[in-house]
Write a protein that holds these residues in place. Structure first.
Motif, PDB file in Angstrom:
ATOM      1  N   GLN A 148      94.753  32.181  37.694  1.00  0.00           N
ATOM      2  CA  GLN A 148      94.023  31.476  36.643  1.00  0.00           C
ATOM      3  C   GLN A 148      92.572  31.292  37.067  1.00  0.00           C
ATOM      4  OE1 GLN A 148      95.571  27.533  35.932  1.00  0.00           O
ATOM      5  NE2 GLN A 148      95.878  27.111  38.108  1.00  0.00           N
ATOM      6  N   SER A 149      91.687  31.333  36.086  1.00  0.00           N
ATOM      7  CA  SER A 149      90.251  31.234  36.383  1.00  0.00           C
ATOM      8  C   SER A 149      89.879  29.849  36.900  1.00  0.00           C
ATOM      9  CB  SER A 149      89.434  31.559  35.116  1.00  0.00           C
ATOM     10  OG  SER A 149      89.690  30.611  34.087  1.00  0.00           O
ATOM     11  N   PHE A 150      90.658  28.801  36.562  1.00  0.00           N
ATOM     12  CA  PHE A 150      90.359  27.458  37.038  1.00  0.00           C
ATOM     13  C   PHE A 150      90.433  27.364  38.566  1.00  0.00           C
ATOM     14  CE2 PHE A 150      90.826  24.105  33.435  1.00  0.00           C
ATOM     15  CZ  PHE A 150      89.846  24.766  32.721  1.00  0.00           C
ATOM     16  N   ASP A 151      91.156  28.308  39.186  1.00  0.00           N
ATOM     17  CA  ASP A 151      91.207  28.335  40.654  1.00  0.00           C
ATOM     18  C   ASP A 151      89.996  29.036  41.257  1.00  0.00           C
ATOM     19  OD1 ASP A 151      93.547  26.919  40.935  1.00  0.00           O
ATOM     20  OD2 ASP A 151      94.837  28.701  40.901  1.00  0.00           O
ATOM     21  N   HIS A 152      89.155  29.601  40.412  1.00  0.00           N
ATOM     22  CA  HIS A 152      87.985  30.347  40.879  1.00  0.00           C
ATOM     23  C   HIS A 152      86.771  29.980  40.025  1.00  0.00           C
ATOM     24  CE1 HIS A 152      90.809  32.875  43.185  1.00  0.00           C
ATOM     25  NE2 HIS A 152      91.583  32.776  42.104  1.00  0.00           N
ATOM     26  N   PRO A 153      86.315  28.706  40.096  1.00  0.00           N
ATOM     27  CA  PRO A 153      85.207  28.255  39.244  1.00  0.00           C
ATOM     28  C   PRO A 153      83.920  29.028  39.524  1.00  0.00           C
ATOM     29  CG  PRO A 153      86.305  26.395  40.326  1.00  0.00           C
ATOM     30  CD  PRO A 153      86.790  27.639  40.997  1.00  0.00           C
ATOM     31  N   ALA A 154      83.017  28.997  38.549  1.00  0.00           N
ATOM     32  CA  ALA A 154      81.684  29.607  38.708  1.00  0.00           C
ATOM     33  C   ALA A 154      80.680  28.495  39.005  1.00  0.00           C
ATOM     34  CB  ALA A 154      81.318  30.398  37.457  1.00  0.00           C
ATOM     35  N   ASP A 155      79.852  28.137  38.023  1.00  0.00           N
ATOM     36  CA  ASP A 155      78.869  27.067  38.239  1.00  0.00           C
ATOM     37  C   ASP A 155      79.202  25.813  37.460  1.00  0.00           C
ATOM     38  OD1 ASP A 155      78.337  28.076  35.679  1.00  0.00           O
ATOM     39  OD2 ASP A 155      76.209  27.564  35.814  1.00  0.00           O
ATOM     40  N   THR A 156      80.364  25.790  36.780  1.00  0.00           N
ATOM     41  CA  THR A 156      80.686  24.702  35.859  1.00  0.00           C
ATOM     42  C   THR A 156      82.083  24.168  36.116  1.00  0.00           C
ATOM     43  OG1 THR A 156      79.285  25.712  34.149  1.00  0.00           O
ATOM     44  CG2 THR A 156      80.879  24.068  33.430  1.00  0.00           C
ATOM     45  N   GLN A 157      82.207  22.834  36.150  1.00  0.00           N
ATOM     46  CA  GLN A 157      83.514  22.186  36.168  1.00  0.00           C
ATOM     47  C   GLN A 157      83.829  21.695  34.773  1.00  0.00           C
ATOM     48  OE1 GLN A 157      83.921  18.460  38.252  1.00  0.00           O
ATOM     49  NE2 GLN A 157      86.150  18.621  38.396  1.00  0.00           N
ATOM     50  N   LEU A 158      84.961  22.164  34.221  1.00  0.00           N
ATOM     51  CA  LEU A 158      85.429  21.761  32.901  1.00  0.00           C
ATOM     52  C   LEU A 158      86.518  20.707  33.045  1.00  0.00           C
ATOM     53  CD1 LEU A 158      85.723  25.286  31.231  1.00  0.00           C
ATOM     54  CD2 LEU A 158      83.966  23.561  30.780  1.00  0.00           C
ATOM     55  N   PRO A 159      86.855  19.979  31.965  1.00  0.00           N
ATOM     56  CA  PRO A 159      87.984  19.055  32.037  1.00  0.00           C
ATOM     57  C   PRO A 159      89.248  19.757  32.516  1.00  0.00           C
ATOM     58  CG  PRO A 159      86.752  18.704  30.017  1.00  0.00           C
ATOM     59  CD  PRO A 159      86.168  19.920  30.658  1.00  0.00           C
ATOM     60  N   ASN A 160      90.023  19.058  33.350  1.00  0.00           N
ATOM     61  CA  ASN A 160      91.283  19.543  33.932  1.00  0.00           C
ATOM     62  C   ASN A 160      91.061  20.583  35.034  1.00  0.00           C
ATOM     63  OD1 ASN A 160      93.242  18.088  32.149  1.00  0.00           O
ATOM     64  ND2 ASN A 160      92.254  19.350  30.566  1.00  0.00           N
ATOM     65  N   MET A 161      89.835  20.870  35.395  1.00  0.00           N
ATOM     66  CA  MET A 161      89.544  21.804  36.481  1.00  0.00           C
ATOM     67  C   MET A 161      89.318  21.011  37.769  1.00  0.00           C
ATOM     68  SD  MET A 161      86.309  24.438  36.925  1.00  0.00           S
ATOM     69  CE  MET A 161      86.772  25.505  35.563  1.00  0.00           C
ATOM     70  N   LYS A 162      89.952  21.440  38.850  1.00  0.00           N
ATOM     71  CA  LYS A 162      89.856  20.739  40.122  1.00  0.00           C
ATOM     72  C   LYS A 162      88.616  21.153  40.903  1.00  0.00           C
ATOM     73  CE  LYS A 162      94.851  20.146  40.916  1.00  0.00           C
ATOM     74  NZ  LYS A 162      95.983  20.467  41.829  1.00  0.00           N
ATOM     75  N   ILE A 163      88.050  20.180  41.617  1.00  0.00           N
ATOM     76  CA  ILE A 163      87.063  20.445  42.660  1.00  0.00           C
ATOM     77  C   ILE A 163      87.583  19.768  43.918  1.00  0.00           C
ATOM     78  CG2 ILE A 163      84.696  20.073  43.452  1.00  0.00           C
ATOM     79  CD1 ILE A 163      84.791  22.005  41.211  1.00  0.00           C
ATOM     80  N   GLY A 164      87.716  20.517  45.009  1.00  0.00           N
ATOM     81  CA  GLY A 164      88.255  19.950  46.244  1.00  0.00           C
ATOM     82  C   GLY A 164      88.850  21.035  47.125  1.00  0.00           C
ATOM     83  N   TYR A 165      89.958  20.699  47.802  1.00  0.00           N
ATOM     84  CA  TYR A 165      90.597  21.673  48.686  1.00  0.00           C
ATOM     85  C   TYR A 165      92.065  21.304  48.884  1.00  0.00           C
ATOM     86  CZ  TYR A 165      89.669  17.988  52.147  1.00  0.00           C
ATOM     87  OH  TYR A 165      89.588  16.795  52.805  1.00  0.00           O
TER      88      TYR A 165
END
Length: 858
Positions: A148-165
């Motif tokens: 899924q693309s949410f596991d490979h963000p570009a320059d934008t965090q969208l709702p329900n998208m994780k940032i972390g590790y």
């Protein structure tokens, strides 16, 4: 929020969507070619190929489908763009999503997953969800996600998208800026979690810390007070030892929200208001000097609210490492322990610092089971512990954070956490003595005020008794007048929390209590600050009934005194016009002079026209997005200048008293939700009699560049002075450039003079703002007409300039216009230092954007 090329592409794709069929899924037997798109089922997002510039390079990306203005939120082949339109997205035999090109034997991009044979079958399905997530499912049941693309963000965090590790899978979710405004390749700014110490988020620029969120307080990041607003989104924080991540969901789904890493080095939280069809910034960081990482060096504290000192200081018990450098405002060396300090000796303790962004927690240890008292004892037992604090704000504070070593990147906020700094016995005694003195100073007023109040009441009663005795026992007149229809009743003030009806302007405007104004501006918090003007600061406020207001708090150092304040109150209260800002009330209490206006969400014209926005006292105008001016198409610009002209005509001709504004400029033109202009800031305005059209003064006030020559040089002001200012504003609206703009070194003119030179040469369309899309001959003709009107308004002699009623007529009708004469302030000459001055004659006059208050007239 990208450039015009992407906008044209999206408009074309939107037309294709309306005319043909589209789907949100495709399978292994299908592909998405360059001219094809995927559209999520709710028509929220679109996936397709796009070109962000004129280079012809093609990228596969995802953008919002119904947002006016392109907003690309994800790009697949960031590091390997296509050079033509032969690309296609498909699923290969190994179960990977791939981008291939007919004109190239090499693979352009791939998800590059290594699946087990059992995971891959003949029916994988790709779907674009309404969340903006592109998902590769194992089969049509859509129960197993392969990628899924949410596991490979570009320059934008969208709702329900994780940032972390996530430690067990060695997975990292981070966002990286574009390389430049029109180049989606990975840039030099990355927003990611720091896995060391107590988790926090960092913005890295060129690999070095650029800004830090601070640790998680239980409901927000320590360094982002704006996250206290819980009415827009819910935030979900995970820190279970294996995974550290943060996600958010929208409470109101009609609001779109993105967190973007800008290529200029900022993290921008932007919200799309569907009802108003615009992006609004919630916060942008770093936004002021104290936001930049470790601005004051190790063990330094950055305080942007210091009015009379430099913003950097040392924590208690510390002194500058290099005092000579600090005197030169070089604080990068930070602070060290005071000379002779004895740490880990008897008598030592802790000094508390309030409202801070907690220091860098990379070297901090956390124990969530400790109380604050247990935290203090644990820190005191370890000689390496330099400070401690509660780990969270919830429930009055819980958990324990302890720092070992230097304290980096700390600053103060209006709202923040409390930290306790370890000091030796001598420093503790000094701090205790100082706090005691401050406490004594506070006790004296607390005792004296009620004593004096009681004494005053006794004197008042005594005086009343004497007066009654002298009048033979007659009653004093009522403090509130009796109503004519009911002599026995007494009119009383309104019983409200916000209004103090005992004080009104001459025009009847209500007076607000200072405590009420402080309440609905959150005590004049920095997060509510809209901008700083020549006479003070403007804040956004929300009254108890939900009404949004703009609060202008005049600075105590402002030259605007009681005369100017009363002038603005009484003047605006009498002015009623759709193109003039409306005043709701004022406050005159405890040496505070405050004006309360209607709130206009689009703020001032200069923010759109020049793409600049002032964030605080410490940060001047900074460029957020120069494409913002592209929102001002020619029709909107024409409507704005027409509205301003009508507002001035009302002031000069239609109001009961003739009013000369004297400080008309782009920053004093506010825009409502429909982008309709409203003239503001009447602190410098002058009222004249109905038959009076000019006057003289020895207090020349206004802004150089917008001031007519006769007013700036001789103190003579008239309605034609405002006409001159309007002409300058008109030329700025057409060109998108400030009056103070300079051109090539060989030029001898400012903006008005540059227009004049191009007009004489028949080339004035060269200076029209390139972001204005003028396609029809009628529109071009209208632009040329406006340029001619602007040049007529800035002519040197006041008698040559038209009146505002004539300007309004010329703007709204087809008529033959006079030929303009040479404008004022067109000649510039070099001084001995090689710099350039502006002058209309031999005398030089500087041109800048500062509002001046007092200049002796000649």
């Amino acid at each position: 929020m990208r450039n015009e090329t992407v906008l044209l592409l999206i408009l074309l794709l939107s037309a294709l969507l309306r005319s043909g069929s589209s789907s949100d899924t495709f399978n292994a037997t299908q592909s998405i070619r360059d001219a094809d798109v995927l559209v999520s089922v709710g028509e929220t997002f679109v996936l397709g190929f796009f070109s962000p510039s004129d280079s012809g390079q093609r990228f596969l990306g995802i953008w919002y489908a119904r947002v006016s203005g392109p907003t690309v939120v994800w790009v697949a082949n960031r590091e390997n763009p296509l050079n033509d339109s032969s690309g296609a997205l498909s699923v290969d035999s190994l179960g990977n999503l791939i981008i291939s090109s007919n004109n190239s034997a090499s693979l352009v991009w791939s998800t590059n997953n290594s699946f087990l044979p059992a995971e891959v079958n003949s029916s994988p399905v790709v779907q674009l969800l309404d969340s903006g997530n592109l998902v590769l499912y194992q089969d049509v049941d859509k129960k197993v996600i392969l990628w899924q693309s949410f596991d490979h963000p570009a320059d934008t965090q969208l709702p329900n998208m994780k940032i972390g590790y996530k430690k067990t899978s060695s997975r990292t979710w981070s966002i990286t800026s574009w390389r430049s405004y029109d180049d989606p390749r990975p840039g030099n700014c990355t927003y990611m979690a720091d896995p060391t110490g107590y988790p926090q988020m960092f913005l890295y620029k060129d690999g070095a810390p650029h800004w830090r969120t601070g640790p998680w307080t239980g409901s927000r990041w320590s360094g982002i007070p704006e996250m206290r607003n819980k009415y827009i989104f819910n935030v979900f924080f995970v820190n279970d030892g294996d995974e550290f991540s943060i996600t958010y969901t929208m409470i109101n789904t009609s609001i779109l929200s993105t967190l973007v890493v800008n290529e200029t080095g900022t993290v921008d939280r932007m919200n799309w208001i569907e009802q108003e069809h615009r992006w609004t910034p919630m916060y942008s960081a770093p936004g002021e000097p104290c936001d930049y990482y470790n601005q004051c060096g190790p063990n330094g504290l950055c305080d942007p609210y210091k009015a009379d000192q430099y913003m950097c200081s040392c924590f208690p018990g510390f002194q500058p490492r290099y005092p000579n450098h600090w005197s030169l405002r070089d604080t990068t060396g930070g602070c060290v322990r005071n000379t002779g300090a004895s740490i880990c000796q008897s008598g030592e303790g802790f000094v508390s610092i309030n409202n801070t962004k907690l220091p860098d927690t990379s070297i901090a240890q956390v124990n969530m089971t400790m109380t604050l008292m247990e935290c203090e004892s644990a820190c005191l037992r370890n000689c390496s512990c330099t400070a401690y604090a509660s780990a969270t704000e919830s429930g009055g504070g819980s958990g324990c954070l302890m720092w070992y070593g230097e304290l980096n990147d700390s600053r103060t906020f209006n709202i923040g956490q409390q930290i306790y700094i370890r000091v030796d016995a001598a420093e503790l005694a000094r701090e205790t003595k100082m706090n005691s003195r401050n406490g004594d100073k506070k006790v004296i007023p607390e005792i004296m005020v009620p004593v004096l109040a009681a004494a005053f009441l006794l004197v008042l009663v005594f005086v009343i008794l004497i007066i009654r005795h002298r009048r033979g026992g007659r009653r004093l007149p009522a403090l509130w007048p009796r109503t004519p229809n009911n002599p026995s009743s007494v009119a009383k003030p309104l019983d409200t929390k916000e209004l103090d009806r005992t004080s009104k302007s001459d025009a009847g405007l209500p007076s607000f209590k200072l405590s009420s104004v402080a309440d609905f501006t959150d005590n004049f918090s920095l997060s509510n600050r809209l901008g700083v003007g020549g006479f003070g600061t403007v804040y956004k406020g929300v009254m108890s009934d939900g009404t949004e207001v703009a609060v202008k708090r005049l600075s105590e150092f402002s030259r605007q005194g009681d005369e100017e304040f009363k002038n603005e109150v009484n003047l605006i209260a009498r002015l009623q016009h759709r193109n003039l800002v409306r005043m709701l009330g004022f406050c005159l209490e405890d040496n505070e002079k405050i004006l309360v206006y209607e709130y206009l969400p689009n703020k001032s014209l200069d923010a759109f026209l020049f793409g600049w926005l002032t964030l605080s006292n410490w940060v001047g105008p900074i460029c957020l997005d120069k494409s913002k001016k592209s929102l001002l198409d020619w029709r909107i610009r024409f409507d704005i200048l027409t509205g301003v002209a009508r507002g001035l005509m009302y002031l000069h001709q239609d109001s009961r008293l003739r009013v000369i504004h004297r400080d008309l400029k782009a920053s004093n033109v506010l825009l409502d939700t429909a982008m309709q202009p409203k003239i503001s800031d009447f602190g410098m305005a002058r009222m004249c009699g109905g038959d009076q059209s000019e006057g003289t003064t020895n207090r020349v006030v206004g802004t150089y560049g917008y001031m007519s020559p006769e007013y700036a040089m001789e103190g003579v002001f008239s309605v034609k002075s405002d006409v001159y200012s309007f002409g300058i504003l008109l030329l700025e609206i057409i060109s998108g450039k400030k009056i103070s703009s300079y051109y090539d070194e060989g030029s001898s003119t400012n903006l008005a003079g540059h227009f004049w030179e191009l007009w004489k040469g028949g080339r004035c369309m060269e200076i029209v703002d390139e972001s204005i899309a003028v396609d029809e001959p009628h529109s071009w003709k209208e632009v040329l007409k406006c340029i001619q009107i602007g040049l007529l308004c800035v002519q040197e002699l006041p008698t040559d300039r038209p009146t505002m009623s004539t300007v309004v007529f010329m703007l709204g009708n087809e008529t033959v216009l006079a030929s303009p004469q040479q404008p004022a302030y067109t000649i510039r000459k070099k001084n001995n230092m090689g710099t350039t001055n502006n002058s209309s004659s031999d005398s030089a006059a500087s041109i800048n954007q500062a509002t001046i208050s007092i200049i002796e007239g000649r």
